[in-house]
Design a protein around this motif. Structure first.
Motif, PDB file in Angstrom:
ATOM      1  N   LEU A 133     -46.887 -89.684 -29.577  1.00 54.07           N
ATOM      2  CA  LEU A 133     -45.433 -89.676 -29.360  1.00 54.07           C
ATOM      3  C   LEU A 133     -45.090 -89.374 -27.913  1.00 54.07           C
ATOM      4  CD1 LEU A 133     -44.263 -87.820 -32.613  1.00 54.07           C
ATOM      5  CD2 LEU A 133     -44.006 -90.252 -32.066  1.00 54.07           C
ATOM      6  N   LYS A 134     -45.830 -88.432 -27.291  1.00 50.93           N
ATOM      7  CA  LYS A 134     -45.590 -88.138 -25.875  1.00 50.93           C
ATOM      8  C   LYS A 134     -45.842 -89.365 -25.008  1.00 50.93           C
ATOM      9  CE  LYS A 134     -46.503 -83.178 -25.936  1.00 50.93           C
ATOM     10  NZ  LYS A 134     -47.394 -82.093 -25.458  1.00 50.93           N
ATOM     11  N   ALA A 135     -46.916 -90.093 -25.341  1.00 52.18           N
ATOM     12  CA  ALA A 135     -47.220 -91.303 -24.573  1.00 52.18           C
ATOM     13  C   ALA A 135     -46.111 -92.340 -24.745  1.00 52.18           C
ATOM     14  CB  ALA A 135     -48.567 -91.872 -25.023  1.00 52.18           C
ATOM     15  N   LYS A 136     -45.613 -92.486 -25.980  1.00 50.36           N
ATOM     16  CA  LYS A 136     -44.515 -93.431 -26.215  1.00 50.36           C
ATOM     17  C   LYS A 136     -43.253 -93.014 -25.457  1.00 50.36           C
ATOM     18  CE  LYS A 136     -46.044 -95.015 -30.766  1.00 50.36           C
ATOM     19  NZ  LYS A 136     -45.723 -95.101 -32.220  1.00 50.36           N
ATOM     20  N   ILE A 137     -42.971 -91.697 -25.486  1.00 54.40           N
ATOM     21  CA  ILE A 137     -41.780 -91.209 -24.766  1.00 54.40           C
ATOM     22  C   ILE A 137     -41.890 -91.486 -23.276  1.00 54.40           C
ATOM     23  CG2 ILE A 137     -40.544 -89.105 -24.097  1.00 54.40           C
ATOM     24  CD1 ILE A 137     -41.146 -88.025 -26.905  1.00 54.40           C
ATOM     25  N   GLU A 138     -43.081 -91.229 -22.719  1.00 53.38           N
ATOM     26  CA  GLU A 138     -43.275 -91.490 -21.297  1.00 53.38           C
ATOM     27  C   GLU A 138     -43.132 -92.981 -20.988  1.00 53.38           C
ATOM     28  OE1 GLU A 138     -47.045 -89.895 -20.317  1.00 53.38           O
ATOM     29  OE2 GLU A 138     -46.387 -87.790 -20.425  1.00 53.38           O
ATOM     30  N   ALA A 139     -43.636 -93.828 -21.890  1.00 57.50           N
ATOM     31  CA  ALA A 139     -43.504 -95.275 -21.673  1.00 57.50           C
ATOM     32  C   ALA A 139     -42.039 -95.704 -21.722  1.00 57.50           C
ATOM     33  CB  ALA A 139     -44.333 -96.024 -22.720  1.00 57.50           C
ATOM     34  N   VAL A 140     -41.301 -95.162 -22.704  1.00 59.18           N
ATOM     35  CA  VAL A 140     -39.871 -95.484 -22.817  1.00 59.18           C
ATOM     36  C   VAL A 140     -39.120 -94.998 -21.587  1.00 59.18           C
ATOM     37  CG1 VAL A 140     -37.777 -95.006 -24.140  1.00 59.18           C
ATOM     38  CG2 VAL A 140     -39.891 -95.566 -25.334  1.00 59.18           C
ATOM     39  N   GLN A 141     -39.462 -93.784 -21.110  1.00 54.90           N
ATOM     40  CA  GLN A 141     -38.791 -93.251 -19.920  1.00 54.90           C
ATOM     41  C   GLN A 141     -39.079 -94.117 -18.701  1.00 54.90           C
ATOM     42  OE1 GLN A 141     -40.196 -89.223 -19.686  1.00 54.90           O
ATOM     43  NE2 GLN A 141     -38.621 -88.424 -21.093  1.00 54.90           N
ATOM     44  N   ARG A 142     -40.330 -94.552 -18.544  1.00 58.85           N
ATOM     45  CA  ARG A 142     -40.662 -95.416 -17.408  1.00 58.85           C
ATOM     46  C   ARG A 142     -39.920 -96.746 -17.499  1.00 58.85           C
ATOM     47  NH1 ARG A 142     -45.921 -93.315 -18.329  1.00 58.85           N
ATOM     48  NH2 ARG A 142     -46.440 -95.210 -19.545  1.00 58.85           N
ATOM     49  N   LYS A 143     -39.841 -97.291 -18.718  1.00 60.16           N
ATOM     50  CA  LYS A 143     -39.138 -98.561 -18.916  1.00 60.16           C
ATOM     51  C   LYS A 143     -37.641 -98.413 -18.605  1.00 60.16           C
ATOM     52  CE  LYS A 143     -38.243-102.098 -22.422  1.00 60.16           C
ATOM     53  NZ  LYS A 143     -38.466-102.523 -23.827  1.00 60.16           N
ATOM     54  N   GLU A 144     -37.056 -97.326 -19.122  1.00 55.65           N
ATOM     55  CA  GLU A 144     -35.623 -97.088 -18.852  1.00 55.65           C
ATOM     56  C   GLU A 144     -35.366 -96.882 -17.370  1.00 55.65           C
ATOM     57  OE1 GLU A 144     -34.493 -93.837 -21.293  1.00 55.65           O
ATOM     58  OE2 GLU A 144     -34.342 -95.044 -23.134  1.00 55.65           O
ATOM     59  N   GLU A 145     -36.282 -96.157 -16.709  1.00 57.83           N
ATOM     60  CA  GLU A 145     -36.132 -95.927 -15.274  1.00 57.83           C
ATOM     61  C   GLU A 145     -36.194 -97.248 -14.502  1.00 57.83           C
ATOM     62  OE1 GLU A 145     -35.441 -93.625 -11.909  1.00 57.83           O
ATOM     63  OE2 GLU A 145     -35.390 -93.074 -14.040  1.00 57.83           O
ATOM     64  N   ALA A 146     -37.102 -98.114 -14.902  1.00 56.16           N
ATOM     65  CA  ALA A 146     -37.217 -99.429 -14.249  1.00 56.16           C
ATOM     66  C   ALA A 146     -35.962-100.258 -14.498  1.00 56.16           C
ATOM     67  CB  ALA A 146     -38.460-100.152 -14.742  1.00 56.16           C
ATOM     68  N   GLU A 147     -35.504-100.235 -15.757  1.00 57.63           N
ATOM     69  CA  GLU A 147     -34.287-100.990 -16.061  1.00 57.63           C
ATOM     70  C   GLU A 147     -33.088-100.447 -15.288  1.00 57.63           C
ATOM     71  OE1 GLU A 147     -33.877-100.814 -20.254  1.00 57.63           O
ATOM     72  OE2 GLU A 147     -35.439-102.320 -20.674  1.00 57.63           O
ATOM     73  N   ARG A 148     -33.025 -99.102 -15.166  1.00 54.89           N
ATOM     74  CA  ARG A 148     -31.920 -98.488 -14.432  1.00 54.89           C
ATOM     75  C   ARG A 148     -31.971 -98.880 -12.952  1.00 54.89           C
ATOM     76  NH1 ARG A 148     -32.101 -94.110 -16.818  1.00 54.89           N
ATOM     77  NH2 ARG A 148     -33.672 -93.061 -15.527  1.00 54.89           N
TER      78      ARG A 148
END
Length: 255
Positions: A207-222
């Motif tokens: 779950l931590k790995a998924k959260i980090e991936a989602v955060q990186r994706k959101e940061e890139a999209e932002r």
């Protein structure tokens, strides 16, 4: 056959038991009457002699009492049955000294423990005490019967202690088994919980790995959205500037 080397209690020579014998085996092996097991009653004053002596409690001879106090031994040898009674020969001072020496020698030869529970030591002292009862009974039947009561009381007390000891041993074994069972169950529970913990830790890591991936994706999209917005603002600014210039040109042309 019981010999002086095998027992501290003194026996007579064996007697062959046959159909024509006049020995009443049942009578010899019969235990003492109940009156001998009861506490001694006070002696009536009428039995007290002028010189201070008291009549015997039982008029039986020591030869009649000994087989009831110390039963004879019946054994088979060469297909024949033999009877060996306790000796009724009076003991001397030398016999008592010899008994003490034999007791010490047997204790040493059979390697009896000096302290603690020792069946060998108990057996030898039992034989020695029976021999003392035999010697005393021959000289005075009343003392012999009193010593018999003491011996029976000691044996009863030892049996009670043995029963308590065996009961405590059984209780301890049951408690040990219960503790072992509880230990096994606790060990299984610990193993199960450790497995569940490892599984939960693995799920947590995923779950931590998924959260980090989602955060990186959101940061890139932002960042992409910010860049696009900045480009649109620049485009609008340039378009606005061009429109402004056209408007100024139109105004000046009309003048």
């Amino acid at each position: 056959m019981i010999t002086p080397q095998s027992s501290l209690l003194k026996y007579d020579s064996p007697i062959l038991i046959s159909k024509t014998t006049d020995i009443n085996l049942d009578e010899l092996l019969k235990p003492l009457p109940p009156k001998h097991d009861q506490r001694a009653k006070p002696v009536p004053l009428k039995n007290l002699q002028p010189w201070g002596r008291v009549d015997p409690i039982d008029q039986q001879k020591p030869e009649d009492i000994l087989p009831k106090i110390l039963p004879p031994v019946v054994f088979e040898k060469d297909g024949q049955k033999w009877l060996q009674k306790v000796s009724s020969t009076p003991a001397t001072r030398l016999d008592v000294q010899r008994l003490a020496e034999q007791l010490d020698r047997k204790l040493e030869l059979r390697e009896a423990r000096e302290t603690g529970i020792c069946p060998i030591r108990r057996e030898l002292y039992k034989q020695a005490f029976d021999e003392i009862i035999r010697q005393v009974t021959i000289n005075c039947a009343e003392r012999g019967l009193l010593l018999l009561r003491v011996r029976d009381e000691i044996n009863m007390t030892l049996q009670a202690y043995q029963t308590i000891y065996e009961s405590s041993i059984g209780f301890g074994c049951r408690k040990a088994l219960y503790a072992k069972k509880s230990e096994i169950e606790t060990g299984n529970l610990v193993s199960s919980l450790q497995g569940e913990l490892a599984q939960l830790e693995k799920e947590s890591a995923d779950l931590k790995a998924k959260i980090e991936a989602v955060q990186r994706k959101e940061e890139a999209e932002r960042e992409a959205l910010k860049k696009k917005q900045a480009e649109e603002v620049q485009f609008l600014k340039r378009n606005n500037q061009q429109l402004k210039q056209k408007l100024e040109g139109i105004v000046q042309a009309k003048k």
